[in-house]
Design an enzyme around this catalytic site. Structure first.
Site, PDB file in Angstrom:
ATOM      1  N   LEU A   1      -0.547 -20.291  -0.837  1.00  0.00           N
ATOM      2  CA  LEU A   1      -1.861 -19.741  -1.191  1.00  0.00           C
ATOM      3  C   LEU A   1      -2.971 -20.746  -0.937  1.00  0.00           C
ATOM      4  O   LEU A   1      -4.055 -20.399  -0.468  1.00  0.00           O
ATOM      5  CB  LEU A   1      -1.884 -19.361  -2.675  1.00  0.00           C
ATOM      6  CG  LEU A   1      -1.247 -18.020  -3.020  1.00  0.00           C
ATOM      7  CD1 LEU A   1      -1.159 -17.866  -4.531  1.00  0.00           C
ATOM      8  CD2 LEU A   1      -2.054 -16.886  -2.406  1.00  0.00           C
TER       9      LEU A   1
ATOM     10  N   CYS B   1      10.090   2.703   3.855  1.00  0.00           N
ATOM     11  CA  CYS B   1      11.350   2.352   4.516  1.00  0.00           C
ATOM     12  C   CYS B   1      12.529   2.963   3.771  1.00  0.00           C
ATOM     13  O   CYS B   1      12.741   4.167   3.870  1.00  0.00           O
ATOM     14  CB  CYS B   1      11.462   0.838   4.686  1.00  0.00           C
ATOM     15  SG  CYS B   1      12.480   0.416   6.109  1.00  0.00           S
TER      16      CYS B   1
ATOM     17  N   HIS C   1       6.637  -0.542   7.425  1.00  0.00           N
ATOM     18  CA  HIS C   1       6.165  -1.329   6.273  1.00  0.00           C
ATOM     19  C   HIS C   1       4.647  -1.548   6.353  1.00  0.00           C
ATOM     20  O   HIS C   1       4.202  -2.590   6.837  1.00  0.00           O
ATOM     21  CB  HIS C   1       6.874  -2.685   6.241  1.00  0.00           C
ATOM     22  CG  HIS C   1       8.307  -2.598   5.849  1.00  0.00           C
ATOM     23  ND1 HIS C   1       8.719  -2.597   4.536  1.00  0.00           N
ATOM     24  CD2 HIS C   1       9.423  -2.480   6.601  1.00  0.00           C
ATOM     25  CE1 HIS C   1      10.035  -2.488   4.494  1.00  0.00           C
ATOM     26  NE2 HIS C   1      10.495  -2.416   5.730  1.00  0.00           N
TER      27      HIS C   1
ATOM     28  N   GLU D   1       2.669  -2.312   4.096  1.00  0.00           N
ATOM     29  CA  GLU D   1       2.190  -3.368   3.183  1.00  0.00           C
ATOM     30  C   GLU D   1       1.875  -4.679   3.903  1.00  0.00           C
ATOM     31  O   GLU D   1       1.087  -5.482   3.413  1.00  0.00           O
ATOM     32  CB  GLU D   1       3.198  -3.604   2.050  1.00  0.00           C
ATOM     33  CG  GLU D   1       4.528  -4.266   2.434  1.00  0.00           C
ATOM     34  CD  GLU D   1       5.604  -3.291   2.892  1.00  0.00           C
ATOM     35  OE1 GLU D   1       5.260  -2.170   3.325  1.00  0.00           O
ATOM     36  OE2 GLU D   1       6.799  -3.650   2.839  1.00  0.00           O
TER      37      GLU D   1
HETATM   38  N1  GLN Z   1      18.521  -0.288   4.527  1.00  0.00           N
HETATM   39  C1  GLN Z   1      17.672   0.576   5.277  1.00  0.00           C
HETATM   40  C2  GLN Z   1      17.864   0.394   6.770  1.00  0.00           C
HETATM   41  O1  GLN Z   1      18.380  -0.598   7.207  1.00  0.00           O
HETATM   42  C3  GLN Z   1      16.229   0.387   4.908  1.00  0.00           C
HETATM   43  C4  GLN Z   1      15.688  -0.968   5.254  1.00  0.00           C
HETATM   44  C5  GLN Z   1      14.385  -1.272   4.587  1.00  0.00           C
HETATM   45  O2  GLN Z   1      14.010  -0.631   3.611  1.00  0.00           O
HETATM   46  N2  GLN Z   1      13.688  -2.307   5.034  1.00  0.00           N
HETATM   47  O3  GLN Z   1      17.478   1.241   7.541  1.00  0.00           O
END
Ligand code: GLN
Length: 536
Positions: free
Chosen positions: A19, A381, A507, A509
């Protein structure tokens, strides 16, 4: 000539070196300088991708698909620096490269050695970022001074200063000044030892940033200055932060760290404009409203496991002038106590990414609860895969629906393995990683939130939605509103007849910033606010 800042840490770990480095980056950038940032991690894993979140916290994925240390998330949230594979090296990756050079005969029969081969490799990793257009490279050294595995890195950054000229390099040491309650005193000795240790290695820190819970009185600063051989003005106080980590650039600015850095490195730069950071700090300190968002995961105990998710939720709150109160829910507790008992009072539910079957049933219950009660749901995900499985079981009546990850013999694998993932043996760096384009369906919640028809988001998974079931889902009201450009990969699903139910295979985020909240997080928190305020 590119200048270099090296940030080391002393006394204890978890001082917030990432940070602090990121905040220094913010300040320099706001002075109009072009910066690059990187972290050198002394552990032996080639990257953190294979590490358990309990060991390491979140794995942060860069645009080019590198699985990296979570501090890189801070760098991206705080600055506009471009992060790539070159932004994170470990002892493992350095040694791997040296050993493969040796195997190829590149040392021409010489003996492979720590110095120069390992240190040269480290120096090359730093130099790689120092392209002509870059004013300052900030390199954070992971771990704490005194760690055995960190020694080659300290040696390399010492040599680096010799190589490029001492006037082009600044060493900043972040240290702890502990407060002893029984004595009612703050203590400088651990810092003296830590700096002594650095000096044994030939590194004289130019600036000491002192983490402390009590303000540093002048005589304490003088003592530190005297014993650590640092000018008084370069003993910087970094008081524990009260409201939010996003105050840190403002705190360091008040301490004039940026001006010192510019002077020590001989850089000319304009006045910084930090008004958007001040705005963020102001909203966080005085929000207009509050919401409660449950994050249902299985690494809940550890603050760092879902770092970027938690931060992106804070950003979504900023977009709505709302404080997001997190309810961190262990999914196995949902299995034990039931969704109603645990989620009955929340305004939104988020199921984040994850691996392995533990806790899955609790996540499915959380999804079902949100779907049936009209509670805003955001799946990320694994959270999308759970949404798909739950819908299959309870709406499509495919009672055994599952992901191949959790049940290899399921008759209805609604989440399946892509062909190129079937024979993977090497676990490191072999998932679907990094940014991919995605086309949004017009009129969808996603298109509305993004205000775009095409986006790019980062991935990290092996499993995918099974297209054999697409029609069955569409017929029952689950819409596929984000697809890969060839239409073959499902990236976003939404339930049309629901206030806010959206789940993504990627993702989001990783791309949210405090003053540029991610559109999906902003939209999700907005839905949570509406639910809460509608309830009143
Ligand atoms: N385990 C799941 C996959 O491999 C989701 C992975 C995750 O949430 N980053 O597709």
């Amino acid at each position: 000539m590119t200048k270099h800042i090296f940030v080391t840490g002393g006394v204890v770990s978890s001082l917030g070196k990432g940070l602090t480095s990121a905040s220094i980056g913010t300040l320099l950038e706001r002075h109009g300088l072009k910066i690059r940032m990187q972290k050198l991690d002394p552990y032996l894993n080639v990257d953190p991708g294979t590490m358990n979140p309990f060991q390491h916290g979140e794995v942060y994925v860069t645009e080019d698909g590198a699985e990296t240390d979570l501090d890189l998330g801070h760098y991206e949230r705080f600055t506009n620096t471009v992060l790539t594979r070159d932004s994170n090296y470990t002892s493992g990756s350095i040694y791997e490269s040296v050993i493969s050079k040796e195997r190829r005969g590149e040392y021409l029969g010489g003996t492979g050695q720590g110095i120069p081969h390992i240190t040269d490799e480290i120096k090359a990793a730093v130099a790689k970022l120092a392209t002509d257009d870059v004013d300052v490279v900030i390199t954070e050294i992971g771990g704490t001074v005194g760690d055995i595995e960190g020694e080659p890195f300290l040696e390399a950054i010492r040599q680096f200063g010799q190589d490029v000229g001492r006037e082009n390099v600044l060493y900043i040491h972040l240290t702890l000044i502990p407060y002893l309650k029984a004595a009612d005193e703050i203590k400088t000795k651990p810092t003296q030892h830590s700096v002594g240790r650095l000096m044994e290695k030939g590194i004289q820190p130019g600036i000491l940033i002192c983490r402390t819970e009590k303000p540093l009185a002048r005589e304490i600063r003088e003592k530190i200055s005297l014993f650590c051989n640092v000018p008084l003005e370069a003993v910087i106080e970094e008081l524990d932060i009260k409201t939010s980590i996003y105050e840190l650039p403002l705190i360091l600015r008040r301490e004039k760290v940026d001006e010192l850095i510019l002077r020590y490195l001989g850089l000319d730069a304009g006045e910084p404009d930090l008004s958007d950071w001040e705005n963020v700090a102001q909203i966080l300190a005085n929000p207009d409203r509050e919401v409660v968002i449950a994050v249902v995961g299985k690494y809940i105990r550890l603050q760092d496991s879902y770092k970027s998710i938690y931060e992106a939720l804070v950003h979504g709150g900023i977009a709505n002038r709302a404080r997001v109160n997190l309810k961190r829910v262990e999914s196995e507790d949902v299995e034990k106590e039931g969704a109603e008992a645990i989620l009955g009072d929340v305004d939104g539910v988020l199921v984040p990414g994850g691996f392995g079957v533990r806790g899955i049933e609790g996540k499915l219950q959380a999804v079902g609860f949100a779907r049936e009660r009209g509670v805003p749901y955001f799946g990320i995900c694994l959270g999308m895969q759970c949404a798909v499985i739950e819908f299959a079981r309870n709406v499509l009546a495919l009672k055994k629906a599952n992901s191949l990850e959790f049940d290899e013999s399921t008759p209805t694998p609604v989440i399946t393995l892509m062909d190129q993932q079937r024979n993977v043996v090497d676990m490191g760096g072999t998932m679907r990683l990094g940014a991919y384009p995605c086309i949004l369906a017009s009129g969808s919640l996603a298109a509305e939130a993004y205000e775009a028809s095409e986006i790019r988001e980062r991935h990290r998974h092996r499993y995918e939605f099974n297209n054999a079931y697409r029609e069955a889902y569409s017929n029952k009201g689950l819409a596929f509103t984000g697809l890969s450009p060839d239409g073959r990969l499902v990236e976003i699903v939404e339930i049309e007849k629901h206030p806010w139910f959206l789940a993504v295979q990627f993702h989001p985020e990783f791309k949210s910033k405090p003053h540029a909240p991610h559109p999906l997080f902003a939209s999700f928190v907005k839905a949570a606010v509406s639910r809460r305020e509608g309830d009143k």
